[in-house]
Structure formats: C-alpha cells, structure tokens
Design an enzyme around this catalytic site. Structure first.
Site, PDB file in Angstrom:
ATOM      1  N   SER A 127       0.834  -1.205   0.000  1.00 20.31           N
ATOM      2  CA  SER A 127       0.000   0.000   0.000  1.00 20.31           C
ATOM      3  C   SER A 127       0.864   1.249   0.000  1.00 20.31           C
ATOM      4  O   SER A 127       1.975   1.255   0.543  1.00 20.31           O
ATOM      5  CB  SER A 127      -0.867  -0.022   1.263  1.00 20.31           C
ATOM      6  OG  SER A 127      -1.442   1.232   1.486  1.00 20.31           O
ATOM      7  N   TYR A 152      -2.032  -0.628  11.016  1.00 18.63           N
ATOM      8  CA  TYR A 152      -2.274  -1.245   9.702  1.00 18.63           C
ATOM      9  C   TYR A 152      -1.109  -0.920   8.751  1.00 18.63           C
ATOM     10  O   TYR A 152      -0.560  -1.798   8.093  1.00 18.63           O
ATOM     11  CB  TYR A 152      -3.610  -0.736   9.113  1.00 18.63           C
ATOM     12  CG  TYR A 152      -3.674  -0.873   7.619  1.00 18.63           C
ATOM     13  CD1 TYR A 152      -3.928  -2.105   7.025  1.00 18.63           C
ATOM     14  CD2 TYR A 152      -3.438   0.229   6.785  1.00 18.63           C
ATOM     15  CE1 TYR A 152      -3.940  -2.228   5.640  1.00 18.63           C
ATOM     16  CE2 TYR A 152      -3.451   0.111   5.413  1.00 18.63           C
ATOM     17  CZ  TYR A 152      -3.706  -1.116   4.843  1.00 18.63           C
ATOM     18  OH  TYR A 152      -3.707  -1.243   3.479  1.00 18.63           O
ATOM     19  N   LYS A 156       1.968  -3.300   6.749  1.00 16.02           N
ATOM     20  CA  LYS A 156       2.387  -3.294   5.335  1.00 16.02           C
ATOM     21  C   LYS A 156       3.891  -3.044   5.235  1.00 16.02           C
ATOM     22  O   LYS A 156       4.593  -3.680   4.454  1.00 16.02           O
ATOM     23  CB  LYS A 156       1.602  -2.245   4.540  1.00 16.02           C
ATOM     24  CG  LYS A 156       0.136  -2.584   4.336  1.00 16.02           C
ATOM     25  CD  LYS A 156      -0.062  -3.877   3.548  1.00 16.02           C
ATOM     26  CE  LYS A 156      -1.503  -4.286   3.405  1.00 16.02           C
ATOM     27  NZ  LYS A 156      -1.696  -5.656   2.916  1.00 16.02           N
ATOM     28  N   GLY A 300      -4.458  11.075  11.650  1.00 14.78           N
ATOM     29  CA  GLY A 300      -3.685  10.084  10.880  1.00 14.78           C
ATOM     30  C   GLY A 300      -3.764  10.263   9.377  1.00 14.78           C
ATOM     31  O   GLY A 300      -3.071   9.578   8.626  1.00 14.78           O
TER      32      GLY A 300
END
Ligand code: UD1
Length: 353
Positions: A127, A152, A156, A300
């Site tokens: 991503s 998350y 990645k 974020g």
C-alpha cells in the site's frame, strides 16, 4: 508448466476482481479465504462473469497446518498472490495486536509454505501507506518509507521488509510488492464490488452509501489543508485496473523479465484528486446531489499523495484504462445492485453466525 495461481483473500474486494482478470488471461485459480470479512457470494459473481467455478479453501491462514495442507495438495502452483489481511486503519489503532497477529502470522505461514514447496512466484498486496506523509509528491518507488501512520500501515511496512529479507535468502522465489493507492469502483457487470463490513471508512463507499440513504450525511474530513481546495489529495485507481496489474506482475515474473528477485511497483493512476473533487465527480456522473458537510480533520490522514507510475507502465506494460467517472459510475451501479442481494450473499460469514 502449471498455470494455477493461489489467491489468498480471493473473496475480498481486490482479490475477487483479480481472480476475474487472471481467469480472463488464461490462468487457473484457487482461492483461500475464511470469509471472516468477506462473502463467499463474491465467487458466485466471479463465476457469473467468467463462466468458471473457483474453488475456495475456507481456511484461516494463521493456522499453519491447514495452510500447509493446501500447498501439499497443490504443490505445482505457478504463483501465489497474497491479499488476505485486515485493512481497517481505525480498527488497527484500537486493536493493534489483532492486526500484528493476523497480518504478520498469515504472511509468515504463506512464505514458509512457498519456501518449503518451492513456489516460484509471489505477489504481495502492499500500500502507498508505506510512504507515510511523503516530503515530495508524486511518490516514486524510491521515495523513502516514513513512519507509518497506523498499526495497519506498519503491517504493510513490516510485510515488505519480511519479503525483502526472505528474497535475499531465497533465490528460488521471485517476488513483487504492489503498492496500491486508493482502489475504488467495481466490475462493470456490477456482479462484484466492495462490501464493507459495518460502517465504511473509505471515501467511495461512504459516497455511494450516502447517496443511497444508508448513511444520512457524508463528512468531509477537513477543508483547511494546504491543497487547491483545502481537502486532502488522493490517487483513485479503478479496481479493475489494479486487478490487471497483478496479472501483468505475474506474467513479468513468469517471463523472467525481473532484474531482481524482489521488485516494487506503484499502482496508482498518477493523478491527484481532492476529496471535494471526488464528490463533484460522483455528482456529475450520476446527476445526484450528495448530502455532505465539512468536518474536522481525521487523525492520521496524510495531506496529499499520488503515484508516479512510470515504472509499472514501462516494466509491466500496465496502462490504467479507467478514470474517476468510470470509478464513480461503477461504484454507484454496484451500490444499487447490492441493495437487492440476498443476505447470505452480501454479508461476511461472521455476521451470519
Ligand atoms: C487508507 C490507507 C490506505 C489503505 C486504505 C484501506 C493511509 C494513509 N491510507 O487510505 O493505505 O489502503 O485506507 O482502507 O493509512 N474521507 C472523508 N470522509 C469520509 C471518508 C474519507 O473526507 O467519510 C477522506 C479522508 O479524510 C481522506 C480521503 O477521503 O482524505 C480518502 O480516505 P480513505 O478512503 O479512507 O482512504 P485513505 O485514508 O487514503
């Protein structure tokens, strides 16, 4: 040579579209998905589009023995495309351990099986989140990975680093890391698309669910960013263009066109679009008026990011075919279609238990 590809997360949003593209390009496909966050109904859609029945192993990839049994049964796979992972940014902030456990354990198990069974090709779903808040846009594959904005995002980044270390030690497997920008839209048939569990967080499903009345009002998270209209800038990529990038990545590895045994590609349209422009594109494409309001910034959020996709274009021969209009019209068609889907097809299995 075997043409069988194992797709993990095959009943998910990007996984299901990729299976269609793989089948249309001559591959045989097996899926593994425990349907914890997706519906087996997706494979019925895939079957209607392709005319091929896709076998799904309902296995949790965190269970090593059950994962290994799939590889044992299908030892001559030409490759594995690994989508299966949790992907909700907000949830990952609330439950980081769940994300580390699920996303890393499943990846480790898959890689261990790839090594044991000598699977030659591996494609990983990464991503643009790995770039964090980049200093310069558009980002190229050389842009440094900055601090992840969420657990998350960290999964990645760690996933990429694990595969890079694996590749350095294992010369039998060639890997590609595809860094997706913002996947959106649905297959033109409207037989497969994105099925968010609970209330969606991503912009396009929020737009279509607002339009259909499932969500009363869309909130634009901030209009005071240093961008042309004050809202964040993203790179929306049609899910079918993204799906095709996986087929091309696999072809590239099989044809041994790779220069290194682990290569990275940005998969984005190359165009930055603001959140407000995305809403306008939806309104113009559908002729509807969207009920939205301006709210505060979402913690974020990256201010602006879009891809330099030159490498994917030149090395893979990847050319995105669809723009924002096709993204919005196909997403809207899909939203209208799922309204009429029987519950057992449209809900992830955990909702039915
Ligand atoms: C995030 C991840 C991305 C991941 C994706 C999967 C980061 C930086 N990016 O993308 O890697 O693949 O989630 O879920 O972690 N917006 C609104 N109102 C809404 C929803 C969204 O204004 O109701 C805005 C957001 O503030 C953002 C833009 O729309 O500016 C896109 O948001 P979203 O679709 O959630 O994707 P990202 O956060 O870019």
């Amino acid at each position: 040579m075997s043409k069988t590809v194992l797709v993990t997360g095959g009943t998910g949003y990007i996984g299901s579209h990729t299976i269609v593209d793989l089948v249309e390009n001559g591959y045989d496909v097996l899926s593994v998905d425990n349907n914890s966050r997706s519906s087996i109904g997706m494979l019925e859609g895939v079957e209607k589009i392709t005319g091929k029945k896709i076998k799904n192993y309902k296995v949790d990839l965190c269970n090593f023995d059950e994962t290994r049994a799939i590889f044992e049964e299908n030892a001559s796979l030409v490759g594995v495309i690994h989508f299966a992972a949790f992907k909700a940014v907000g949830e990952s902030v609330e439950k980081p351990l769940l994300y580390f456990q699920n996303n890393m354990q499943s990846l480790m198990n898959v890689l261990q099986c790839i090594e044991e069974f000598g699977i030659p090709n591996f494609v990983f779903s990464s991503s643009c989140t790995v770039y964090g808040n980049p200093d310069q846009i558009p980002v190229t594959e050389e842009t440094p990975r900055k601090q992840a904005e969420s657990p998350y995002g960290l999964t990645k980044q760690m996933g990429e680093q694990i595969i890079e270390a694996f590749a350095a030690s294992n010369k039998k497997t060639n890997s590609i890391l595809l860094r997706y920008f913002n996947p959106a839209g649905a297959h033109d048939s409207a037989l497969i698309g994105e099925l968010p569990i609970d209330r969606p967080q991503n912009l396009t499903p929020v737009i279509t669910q607002t339009a259909i009345g499932k969500i009363p009002q869309l909130t634009v998270f901030g209009n005071d960013y240093p961008t042309r209209d004050g809202s964040c800038i993203r790179d929306m990529i049609h899910v079918c263009d993204l799906a095709h990038a996986h087929t091309l990545a696999l072809n590239y590895l099989i044809e041994e066109k790779n220069n290194f045994n682990c290569e990275i590609f940005n998969i984005g349209s190359g165009d930055g679009i603001t959140v407000l422009e995305s809403i306008k594109a939806f309104e113009e494409t559908t002729g509807m008026k969207l009920n939205y309001t301006i709210g505060g910034r979402r913690p974020g959020d990256v201010i602006a990011i879009y891809a330099n996709n030159d490498k994917a274009r030149s090395a893979l021969g990847w050319v995105p075919k669809y723009g924002i209009k096709e993204i919005m019209s196909s997403a809207w068609k899909w939203e209208q279609y799922i309204k009429h889907l029987p519950q057992h097809l449209s809900l992830p299995s955990k909702r039915l238990n």
